[in-house]
Design a protein around this motif. Structure first.
Motif, PDB file in Angstrom:
ATOM      1  N   CYS A 354     -53.473 -19.783  21.987  1.00  0.00           N
ATOM      2  CA  CYS A 354     -54.100 -20.141  23.260  1.00  0.00           C
ATOM      3  C   CYS A 354     -53.702 -19.162  24.372  1.00  0.00           C
ATOM      4  CB  CYS A 354     -53.682 -21.554  23.678  1.00  0.00           C
ATOM      5  SG  CYS A 354     -54.158 -22.836  22.502  1.00  0.00           S
ATOM      6  N   ASP A 363     -51.006 -12.752  28.899  1.00  0.00           N
ATOM      7  CA  ASP A 363     -51.818 -13.004  27.710  1.00  0.00           C
ATOM      8  C   ASP A 363     -51.785 -11.828  26.746  1.00  0.00           C
ATOM      9  OD1 ASP A 363     -52.545 -15.532  28.543  1.00  0.00           O
ATOM     10  OD2 ASP A 363     -54.379 -14.869  29.539  1.00  0.00           O
ATOM     11  N   SER A 384     -62.218 -19.450  18.678  1.00  0.00           N
ATOM     12  CA  SER A 384     -61.886 -18.611  19.827  1.00  0.00           C
ATOM     13  C   SER A 384     -60.890 -19.337  20.728  1.00  0.00           C
ATOM     14  CB  SER A 384     -63.154 -18.287  20.624  1.00  0.00           C
ATOM     15  OG  SER A 384     -63.702 -19.476  21.181  1.00  0.00           O
ATOM     16  N   ASN A 385     -60.327 -18.582  21.686  1.00  0.00           N
ATOM     17  CA  ASN A 385     -59.372 -19.195  22.617  1.00  0.00           C
ATOM     18  C   ASN A 385     -60.011 -20.338  23.397  1.00  0.00           C
ATOM     19  OD1 ASN A 385     -57.322 -17.404  21.907  1.00  0.00           O
ATOM     20  ND2 ASN A 385     -58.022 -15.859  23.383  1.00  0.00           N
ATOM     21  N   ALA A 386     -61.223 -20.114  23.868  1.00  0.00           N
ATOM     22  CA  ALA A 386     -61.917 -21.137  24.661  1.00  0.00           C
ATOM     23  C   ALA A 386     -62.216 -22.371  23.817  1.00  0.00           C
ATOM     24  CB  ALA A 386     -63.211 -20.568  25.237  1.00  0.00           C
ATOM     25  N   ALA A 387     -62.632 -22.155  22.556  1.00  0.00           N
ATOM     26  CA  ALA A 387     -62.945 -23.281  21.680  1.00  0.00           C
ATOM     27  C   ALA A 387     -61.696 -24.092  21.364  1.00  0.00           C
ATOM     28  CB  ALA A 387     -63.587 -22.765  20.393  1.00  0.00           C
ATOM     29  N   ARG A 389     -59.119 -24.487  23.304  1.00  0.00           N
ATOM     30  CA  ARG A 389     -58.753 -25.262  24.489  1.00  0.00           C
ATOM     31  C   ARG A 389     -59.656 -26.477  24.648  1.00  0.00           C
ATOM     32  NH1 ARG A 389     -59.726 -24.908  30.224  1.00  0.00           N
ATOM     33  NH2 ARG A 389     -57.871 -25.605  31.368  1.00  0.00           N
ATOM     34  N   LEU A 390     -60.953 -26.296  24.471  1.00  0.00           N
ATOM     35  CA  LEU A 390     -61.881 -27.414  24.601  1.00  0.00           C
ATOM     36  C   LEU A 390     -61.674 -28.464  23.512  1.00  0.00           C
ATOM     37  CD1 LEU A 390     -65.187 -25.540  25.573  1.00  0.00           C
ATOM     38  CD2 LEU A 390     -63.799 -27.023  27.039  1.00  0.00           C
ATOM     39  N   CYS A 394     -54.631 -26.797  22.695  1.00  0.00           N
ATOM     40  CA  CYS A 394     -53.740 -25.987  23.524  1.00  0.00           C
ATOM     41  C   CYS A 394     -52.852 -26.870  24.393  1.00  0.00           C
ATOM     42  CB  CYS A 394     -54.544 -25.055  24.434  1.00  0.00           C
ATOM     43  SG  CYS A 394     -55.494 -23.796  23.531  1.00  0.00           S
ATOM     44  N   GLU A 513     -62.141 -27.803  34.501  1.00  0.00           N
ATOM     45  CA  GLU A 513     -62.883 -26.575  34.770  1.00  0.00           C
ATOM     46  C   GLU A 513     -64.083 -26.786  35.681  1.00  0.00           C
ATOM     47  OE1 GLU A 513     -63.866 -25.062  30.937  1.00  0.00           O
ATOM     48  OE2 GLU A 513     -61.832 -24.313  30.556  1.00  0.00           O
TER      49      GLU A 513
END
Length: 560
Positions: A354, A363, A384-387, A389-390, A394, A513
């Protein structure tokens, strides 16, 4: 509770003079105690003294019988069972509260308790009592500090008759031995030790005190006796499995192979089928890599055994316990406090894949280290990093923790104990939390003099101190689940249902967000998402893969 009280009351004999008179009246000794009247004064005087003497000894015999009945009534029949407490945990006379208060009065209370029989209040690691409301608090603040009522659930480790009958044989095993090598951080090791005891019970083998493998990330070389009270561990489990310090000379380790290819969620049947023949033939089995391999759904007696190990047998060693209790009292004496297990260490960011939320510079450092240690990255490699987190994989950073606490009603002057290792990014990583809640405290700030100096390179010991301070907090919240979060969730429920907030990351991250939402709307959404996150008992049976150590209801706690 009413039934238990009636049983105790009915088992006692009321001290009533009429009882003794009636007993004597029907006794064959009546003629000797109450002899007929004589016309001769000499005869009367001659008989009165022996009769009174006999009456004295008969009364003494009855009194001793009565005391014997009382002792048999209150002494537990079997050491296997730890009965339900008959006093509510919220009661001012609860064994939990009494044990906690005794630790405030005298630092040496634990040594006194060690001399008592193994019961819930003497063998379980209990927290200091929760605080009541004080000062002018808003409705939201009162809701934040409000403790759950527990719904009548209390610890209850009543093993079955079959389990207790088998214990007489298993606890004396001297031919078969199980050696277990455990790895990871403190709470990961605790989980594996719990499973090791259960496996030893299933295989009816004696358990050698587990070997702690040197952690490859932190380099902690602590041994079992450095962290846990070995004698207490052996004593508490003496009716379940035989625990020995080392292998006898008749069992040579050099001939044995280490078994580390164990699939996930194995059952007792699988364990017997795979290892029992080998153990019977060779007399020794060495297991490694037990982490989360034992099934979460076990027979009731084995679930109770897991709770007994985690909440009773695995007590920290005396130096750790004394220092942790001192720090907990330093926090507790100032009033209510929140404990947060803040997972901001460098290795956490590497393993979770993350982003740190600290900017590109930090990062990039994590990305380079992750590339050099690809085996550190946990599951979901294709996300992915965003996926990540969602999806809620993370940890929350300090800004997100601050917003969550504020939305839940935590007052800005709340004292917050931050548990965990040194955050990646140092004070910069904690800045958003400190700005919102300036009364931040760590174990380093609580320590006096060189109290922590002996444990500078002992992360497991430092984690144990965190565990003790977090256990006594009025509110506890982890920023990223994990073994410590689950362990404290179950432990806090087991010793009195202390408030536990489990962040609903998957549902609330989109609102973090959303820049268009107002603070009032954000707070309303957060409170709705966590309306059931108040520490009320959750049944493990709702989700069969839940760990009984995090959800001790209903196997390890009874509803009265």
């Amino acid at each position: 509770m009413g039934k238990a009280a009636r049983n105790i009351k009915s088992s006692l004999i009321t001290l009533n003079p009429i009882f003794f008179t009636r007993l004597l009246s029907i006794s064959p000794l009546k003629s000797f105690v109450f002899s007929p009247k004589k016309n001769s004064r000499n005869q009367k005087n001659h008989c009165s003294s022996p009769n009174l003497t006999l009456l004295f000894f008969l009364s003494l015999f009855i009194l001793c019988t009565f005391l014997g009945i009382c002792i048999l009534t209150f002494v537990p029949i079997s050491q296997n069972s730890i009965p339900c407490s008959m006093i509510s945990p919220s009661s001012p006379f609860s064994p939990f509260v009494l044990a906690s208060l005794s630790s405030i009065v005298k630092d040496y209370s634990n040594s006194l308790l060690d001399e008592q029989p193994t019961t819930l209040s003497t063998s379980a690691m209990v927290p200091l009592p929760p605080h009541g409301f004080s000062g002018n608090l808003s409705e939201e603040e009162r809701e934040f500090w409000q403790q759950p009522d527990g719904e009548g659930y209390r610890p209850c480790l009543d093993f079955s008759l079959g389990y207790r009958k088998s214990s007489a044989r298993i606890s004396k095993e001297r031919r078969k031995f199980l050696v277990v090598v455990v790895s990871g951080g403190l709470n990961q090791q605790r989980n594996q030790i719990v499973d090791a005891v259960v496996i030893a019970r299933v295989l009816e083998a004696a358990l050698v005190v587990p070997v702690l493998q040197v952690n490859r990330i932190w380099g902690d070389e602590s041994e079992f006796s450095d962290i846990f009270d070995v004698e207490h561990f052996k004593k508490t489990l003496q009716a379940d499995v035989r625990v020995v310090m080392s292998l006898p000379s008749t069992h040579l380790v050099s001939r044995q192979s280490v078994e580390n290819q164990i699939p996930s969620h194995v059952s007792p049947t699988w364990i017997r089928a795979r290892f029992l023949r080998q153990l019977n033939e060779e007399g020794l089995l060495i297991l490694k890599g037990l982490d989360s391999k034992l099934s979460k759904s076990l027979p009731p007696d084995l679930q109770k055994l897991r709770c007994k190990v985690a909440f009773h047998a695995l007590r920290f060693s005396t130096p750790i316990r004394e220092l942790g209790n001192q720090m907990a009292r330093r926090m507790w004496i100032e009033g209510s406090y929140v404990a947060i297990h803040l997972r901001l260490e460098k290795d956490v960011w590497i393993r979770t894949g993350c982003l740190t939320g600290l900017g590109p510079k930090h990062d990039n450092i994590i990305a380079r280290d992750r590339e050099s240690h690809p085996d550190f990255l946990t599951d979901k490699l294709n996300m992915s990093n965003a996926a990540r987190r969602l999806a809620g994989f993370c940890p929350l950073n300090s800004l997100e923790v601050a917003r969550l606490l504020k939305a839940l009603g935590a007052p800005s002057n709340a004292r917050i104990y931050v548990a965990g290792g040194d955050p990646f990014g140092g004070t910069y990583a904690l800045q958003p939390l400190v700005e919102e809640f300036p009364n931040i405290v760590t174990k380093q700030m609580l320590a006096r003099g060189d109290e922590l100096s002996p444990y500078t390179n002992r992360p497991s010991v430092l984690a144990a101190i965190d565990y003790i301070v977090c256990l006594s907090s009025d509110v506890f919240m982890p920023s990223h689940g994990g073994n410590m979060g689950r362990a404290l969730q179950g432990h806090r429920a087991y010793v009195g249902h202390r408030k536990y907030v489990k962040p609903n990351k998957r549902m609330m991250i989109p609102f973090f967000e959303d820049m268009s939402i107002s603070e009032e709307e954000f707070s309303s959404v957060i409170q709705k998402l966590h309306k059931n996150s108040k520490g009320q008992p959750e049944q493990r049976t709702k989700m069969i893969d839940r760990d009984v150590l995090a959800y001790p209801v209903p196997e390890c706690m009874c509803n009265h």
